[in-house]
Design an enzyme around this catalytic site. Structure first.
Site, PDB file in Angstrom:
ATOM      1  N   GLY A 243      -3.501  -2.278  -1.382  1.00  0.00           N
ATOM      2  CA  GLY A 243      -4.580  -3.014  -0.724  1.00  0.00           C
ATOM      3  C   GLY A 243      -4.414  -4.513  -0.653  1.00  0.00           C
ATOM      4  O   GLY A 243      -5.294  -5.220  -0.148  1.00  0.00           O
ATOM      5  N   GLU A 285       0.327   0.616  -5.807  1.00  0.00           N
ATOM      6  CA  GLU A 285       0.913   1.187  -4.590  1.00  0.00           C
ATOM      7  C   GLU A 285       0.854   0.205  -3.428  1.00  0.00           C
ATOM      8  O   GLU A 285       0.172   0.465  -2.435  1.00  0.00           O
ATOM      9  CB  GLU A 285       0.158   2.464  -4.227  1.00  0.00           C
ATOM     10  CG  GLU A 285       0.221   3.502  -5.326  1.00  0.00           C
ATOM     11  CD  GLU A 285      -0.697   4.684  -5.086  1.00  0.00           C
ATOM     12  OE1 GLU A 285      -0.429   5.735  -5.686  1.00  0.00           O
ATOM     13  OE2 GLU A 285      -1.664   4.553  -4.317  1.00  0.00           O
ATOM     14  N   PRO A 286       1.554  -0.905  -3.516  1.00  0.00           N
ATOM     15  CA  PRO A 286       1.525  -1.836  -2.391  1.00  0.00           C
ATOM     16  C   PRO A 286       2.308  -1.288  -1.202  1.00  0.00           C
ATOM     17  O   PRO A 286       3.395  -0.752  -1.370  1.00  0.00           O
ATOM     18  CB  PRO A 286       2.221  -3.088  -2.955  1.00  0.00           C
ATOM     19  CG  PRO A 286       3.078  -2.589  -4.071  1.00  0.00           C
ATOM     20  CD  PRO A 286       2.429  -1.347  -4.621  1.00  0.00           C
ATOM     21  N   GLY A 287       1.741  -1.377  -0.037  1.00  0.00           N
ATOM     22  CA  GLY A 287       2.445  -0.972   1.178  1.00  0.00           C
ATOM     23  C   GLY A 287       2.575  -2.177   2.079  1.00  0.00           C
ATOM     24  O   GLY A 287       3.642  -2.797   2.198  1.00  0.00           O
ATOM     25  N   ARG A 288       1.447  -2.566   2.665  1.00  0.00           N
ATOM     26  CA  ARG A 288       1.420  -3.670   3.615  1.00  0.00           C
ATOM     27  C   ARG A 288       2.078  -4.931   3.061  1.00  0.00           C
ATOM     28  O   ARG A 288       2.839  -5.600   3.741  1.00  0.00           O
ATOM     29  CB  ARG A 288      -0.045  -3.992   3.959  1.00  0.00           C
ATOM     30  CG  ARG A 288      -0.215  -5.011   5.066  1.00  0.00           C
ATOM     31  CD  ARG A 288      -1.659  -5.505   5.155  1.00  0.00           C
ATOM     32  NE  ARG A 288      -2.657  -4.470   5.110  1.00  0.00           N
ATOM     33  CZ  ARG A 288      -3.175  -3.858   6.174  1.00  0.00           C
ATOM     34  NH1 ARG A 288      -2.798  -4.203   7.379  1.00  0.00           N
ATOM     35  NH2 ARG A 288      -4.104  -2.904   6.023  1.00  0.00           N
ATOM     36  N   TYR A 329      -8.825  -1.639  14.939  1.00  0.00           N
ATOM     37  CA  TYR A 329      -9.490  -2.406  13.871  1.00  0.00           C
ATOM     38  C   TYR A 329      -9.869  -3.827  14.282  1.00  0.00           C
ATOM     39  O   TYR A 329     -10.169  -4.643  13.406  1.00  0.00           O
ATOM     40  CB  TYR A 329      -8.577  -2.549  12.646  1.00  0.00           C
ATOM     41  CG  TYR A 329      -7.822  -1.326  12.214  1.00  0.00           C
ATOM     42  CD1 TYR A 329      -8.483  -0.158  11.845  1.00  0.00           C
ATOM     43  CD2 TYR A 329      -6.427  -1.351  12.125  1.00  0.00           C
ATOM     44  CE1 TYR A 329      -7.772   0.956  11.416  1.00  0.00           C
ATOM     45  CE2 TYR A 329      -5.712  -0.239  11.696  1.00  0.00           C
ATOM     46  CZ  TYR A 329      -6.388   0.904  11.346  1.00  0.00           C
ATOM     47  OH  TYR A 329      -5.686   2.000  10.916  1.00  0.00           O
ATOM     48  N   CYS A 356      -2.320   2.068  30.130  1.00  0.00           N
ATOM     49  CA  CYS A 356      -3.360   2.209  31.145  1.00  0.00           C
ATOM     50  C   CYS A 356      -4.734   2.279  30.506  1.00  0.00           C
ATOM     51  O   CYS A 356      -5.389   3.312  30.552  1.00  0.00           O
ATOM     52  CB  CYS A 356      -3.073   3.471  31.935  1.00  0.00           C
ATOM     53  SG  CYS A 356      -2.670   3.087  33.608  1.00  0.00           S
ATOM     54  N   GLU A 357      -5.120   1.219  29.841  1.00  0.00           N
ATOM     55  CA  GLU A 357      -6.427   1.147  29.176  1.00  0.00           C
ATOM     56  C   GLU A 357      -6.845  -0.302  29.180  1.00  0.00           C
ATOM     57  O   GLU A 357      -6.063  -1.174  28.766  1.00  0.00           O
ATOM     58  CB  GLU A 357      -6.312   1.551  27.695  1.00  0.00           C
ATOM     59  CG  GLU A 357      -5.805   2.912  27.459  1.00  0.00           C
ATOM     60  CD  GLU A 357      -6.706   3.737  26.556  1.00  0.00           C
ATOM     61  OE1 GLU A 357      -7.794   3.264  26.159  1.00  0.00           O
ATOM     62  OE2 GLU A 357      -6.296   4.856  26.266  1.00  0.00           O
ATOM     63  N   TYR A 385       2.254  -0.735   9.204  1.00  0.00           N
ATOM     64  CA  TYR A 385       1.312  -0.010  10.058  1.00  0.00           C
ATOM     65  C   TYR A 385       1.531  -0.288  11.543  1.00  0.00           C
ATOM     66  O   TYR A 385       0.587  -0.289  12.327  1.00  0.00           O
ATOM     67  CB  TYR A 385      -0.141  -0.312   9.647  1.00  0.00           C
ATOM     68  CG  TYR A 385      -0.408   0.018   8.191  1.00  0.00           C
ATOM     69  CD1 TYR A 385      -0.382   1.333   7.747  1.00  0.00           C
ATOM     70  CD2 TYR A 385      -0.632  -0.985   7.242  1.00  0.00           C
ATOM     71  CE1 TYR A 385      -0.595   1.649   6.415  1.00  0.00           C
ATOM     72  CE2 TYR A 385      -0.839  -0.677   5.897  1.00  0.00           C
ATOM     73  CZ  TYR A 385      -0.822   0.639   5.496  1.00  0.00           C
ATOM     74  OH  TYR A 385      -1.020   0.950   4.171  1.00  0.00           O
TER      75      TYR A 385
HETATM   76  N1  LLP Z   1      -2.488   3.813  -1.871  1.00  0.00           N
HETATM   77  C1  LLP Z   1      -3.391   4.574  -1.215  1.00  0.00           C
HETATM   78  C2  LLP Z   1      -3.970   5.732  -1.889  1.00  0.00           C
HETATM   79  C3  LLP Z   1      -3.749   4.247   0.108  1.00  0.00           C
HETATM   80  O1  LLP Z   1      -4.634   5.003   0.746  1.00  0.00           O
HETATM   81  C4  LLP Z   1      -3.152   3.122   0.736  1.00  0.00           C
HETATM   82  C5  LLP Z   1      -3.504   2.779   2.111  1.00  0.00           C
HETATM   83  C6  LLP Z   1      -2.221   2.372   0.008  1.00  0.00           C
HETATM   84  C7  LLP Z   1      -1.915   2.741  -1.303  1.00  0.00           C
HETATM   85  C8  LLP Z   1      -1.514   1.177   0.585  1.00  0.00           C
HETATM   86  O2  LLP Z   1      -2.379   0.157   0.922  1.00  0.00           O
HETATM   87  P1  LLP Z   1      -1.790  -1.266   1.368  1.00  0.00           P
HETATM   88  O3  LLP Z   1      -1.140  -1.885   0.157  1.00  0.00           O
HETATM   89  O4  LLP Z   1      -0.826  -1.020   2.443  1.00  0.00           O
HETATM   90  O5  LLP Z   1      -2.992  -2.004   1.828  1.00  0.00           O
HETATM   91  N2  LLP Z   1      -3.705   1.622   8.987  1.00  0.00           N
HETATM   92  C9  LLP Z   1      -4.488   0.579   8.336  1.00  0.00           C
HETATM   93  C10 LLP Z   1      -4.297   0.589   6.839  1.00  0.00           C
HETATM   94  C11 LLP Z   1      -4.662   1.932   6.216  1.00  0.00           C
HETATM   95  C12 LLP Z   1      -4.388   1.956   4.747  1.00  0.00           C
HETATM   96  C13 LLP Z   1      -4.628   3.310   4.199  1.00  0.00           C
HETATM   97  N3  LLP Z   1      -4.306   3.464   2.824  1.00  0.00           N
HETATM   98  C14 LLP Z   1      -4.081  -0.760   8.932  1.00  0.00           C
HETATM   99  O6  LLP Z   1      -3.272  -0.790   9.854  1.00  0.00           O
HETATM  100  O7  LLP Z   1      -4.610  -1.787   8.555  1.00  0.00           O
END
Ligand code: LLP
Length: 434
Positions: A243, A285-288, A329, A356-357, A385
């Site tokens: 997050g 769990e960092p993703g973004r 979003y 086309c939107e 994402y």
């Molecule tokens: N762990 C869990 C259980 C999650 O559901 C998520 C994201 C993460 C970790 C990773 O979160 P991050 O560090 O990436 O914020 N598609 C949306 C974001 C959806 C995130 C869903 N869960 C966007 O484009 O902003």
């Protein structure tokens, strides 16, 4: 342009990973996603190093949903990262990319029986159980005690878009702590055959800037752990999810991974001590934040259309098929003209996609230098994402991902061809559909 990832401007030109952006556009065509490998490595290492220093007993699981392909795992696995996966497909890709199955946390609110069986066969380290039946299915198929943690909803309101907020009371994720269902469920599975209950997980949302949101989550989760431990339930793992916010526009001021993590680690240690609970193994769990600022998207400007007294659209060769975030979003972005990256921003444009939107507008009213057909436009912070949420809408091909590193470039994901687009199409009831 403030500091987005490690982007640099050299001789008025935008460079990424030591490569000139417009030269990449020329070599690979547009639209393309460009991915700065060193930048992702640097951020991932920052997470590991700060937790090593501040906490010791932890796993950093890269959240695959942000950007899933074998190349990213191949870069992150040697740094000791695990992965958070949410589908059989992400699990398969993580294994192909070299992630140790023991370091995989399998999330998801509705895992299918075949996904569960597959995960058991490959030996994933931990299931993050998010439904009553899931525990039954694991118990039925596991050949030995399978480690599981339980996804709970601690009810934390983080300031982010409502669709990326995950712990509101009516969320589809997790068992509610507030109404007692989380406790009840954990008590009901802890002695189930082949279920090794090891801890609890939460994830309060995405693109969060305030460290206070994570502190509230830690408070609520440690209260809950204390309650479980009083009932004799051992809690060894606390998964706080991801997050951590990144910069999309100049106004965004995210903390660094070091700041987010040092704060959470210290806060957790203090809370555990105060509540007399065993210090859990911490999973984040960092993703973004690992991949987001490592990516940019390059487009070529096409038609420019002025609607008198209203606005000027500059259309690019991408759109919601490769970046659905603005339409989903209201996500905002910064863009620069690749070869005039430091020129004065004199004109206002809305950057339209080619789908086309009417809603396919990537950036509303951004100030840029005067644009002309053929200009290469770079949209920043598109590493998370974007590729993972891309589609073939309007039968556009998903753009390739080009990795850049130390002045060199190479495909990380190859381009889709027209032939790829029809590969699985068949004419039903016809002779050759056998
Ligand atoms: N762990 C869990 C259980 C999650 O559901 C998520 C994201 C993460 C970790 C990773 O979160 P991050 O560090 O990436 O914020 N598609 C949306 C974001 C959806 C995130 C869903 N869960 C966007 O484009 O902003």
């Amino acid at each position: 342009m403030k500091n987005y990832g490690d982007l640099k401007i050299k001789d008025h030109c935008l460079t990424v990973g030591g490569c000139k952006a417009s030269a990449l556009a020329e070599k690979y065509g547009t639209p393309i996603y460009v991915f700065d490998v060193n930048r992702a490595v640097k951020t991932a290492k920052a997470y590991v190093d700060v937790l090593e220093k501040e906490y010791g007993n932890f796993t950093v699981c890269y959240a695959s949903k942000a950007f899933c392909c074998t190349g990213i795992y191949n870069v992150l696995a040697p740094l000791g990262l695990g992965a958070d996966v949410v589908s059989g497909g992400e699990l398969y890709t993580a294994l192909k990319g070299g992630i140790d199955p023991k370091r995989i946390y399998f999330h998801g609110n509705n895992k299918s029986e075949s996904e569960i069986k597959y995960a058991l066969t490959v030996g994933v380290g931990c299931f993050v159980v998010d439904s009553i039946d899931e525990a039954d299915i694991i118990s039925k198929h596991a050949r030995a005690p399978q480690r599981v943690i339980v996804r709970v909803n601690p009810g934390v309101e983080a300031h982010t878009h409502r669709f990326i907020q995950t712990t509101m009371p009516d969320s589809k994720f997790g068992f509610s702590v507030a109404d007692g269902t989380a406790k009840q469920f954990i008590l009901s599975i802890k002695d189930k055959p082949n279920i090794d209950f090891a801890g609890v997980a939460c994830h309060i949302g995405s693109q969060i800037f305030e460290k206070q949101s994570f502190e509230i989550a830690i408070d609520k989760m440690t209260d809950f752990i204390a309650e479980l431990e009083k009932l004799g339930v051992k809690v060894k793992i606390l998964d706080l999810g991801g997050g951590f916010g990144i910069r999309y526009i100049d106004e965004d001021n995210p903390l660094t991974p070091e700041q987010y993590m040092a704060n959470s680690a210290r806060y957790l240690k203090a809370a555990a001590e105060q509540k007399g609970i065993t210090l859990p193994h911490l999973v984040v769990e960092p993703g973004r934040s690992i991949v987001g600022e490592a990516g940019i998207t390059l487009y070529t400007v096409g038609s420019i259309k002025t609607i008198k007294d209203l606005k000027t659209y500059a259309a690019v060769d991408g759109g919601m098929f490769e970046n659905p975030r603005p339409s989903m979003y209201d996500a905002e972005y910064t863009a620069v003209v690749a070869d005039r990256a430091d020129a004065e921003n004199t004109n206002t444009y809305s950057i339209a996609g080619k789908c086309c939107e009417s809603g396919d507008v990537l950036i509303k009213d951004i100030k840029l230098p005067k644009l002309s057909r053929g200009d290469v436009l770079a949209v920043l912070s598109t590493g998370a994402y974007h590729y993972s949420m891309a589609s073939n809408y309007n039968r556009n091909a998903v753009p390739p991902v080009v990795a850049v590193k130390d002045g060199k470039s190479d495909y990380m994901i190859k381009p889709q061809t027209y032939e790829d687009l029809v590969r699985n199409d068949v004419i039903p009831f016809s002779e050759n559909n056998k």
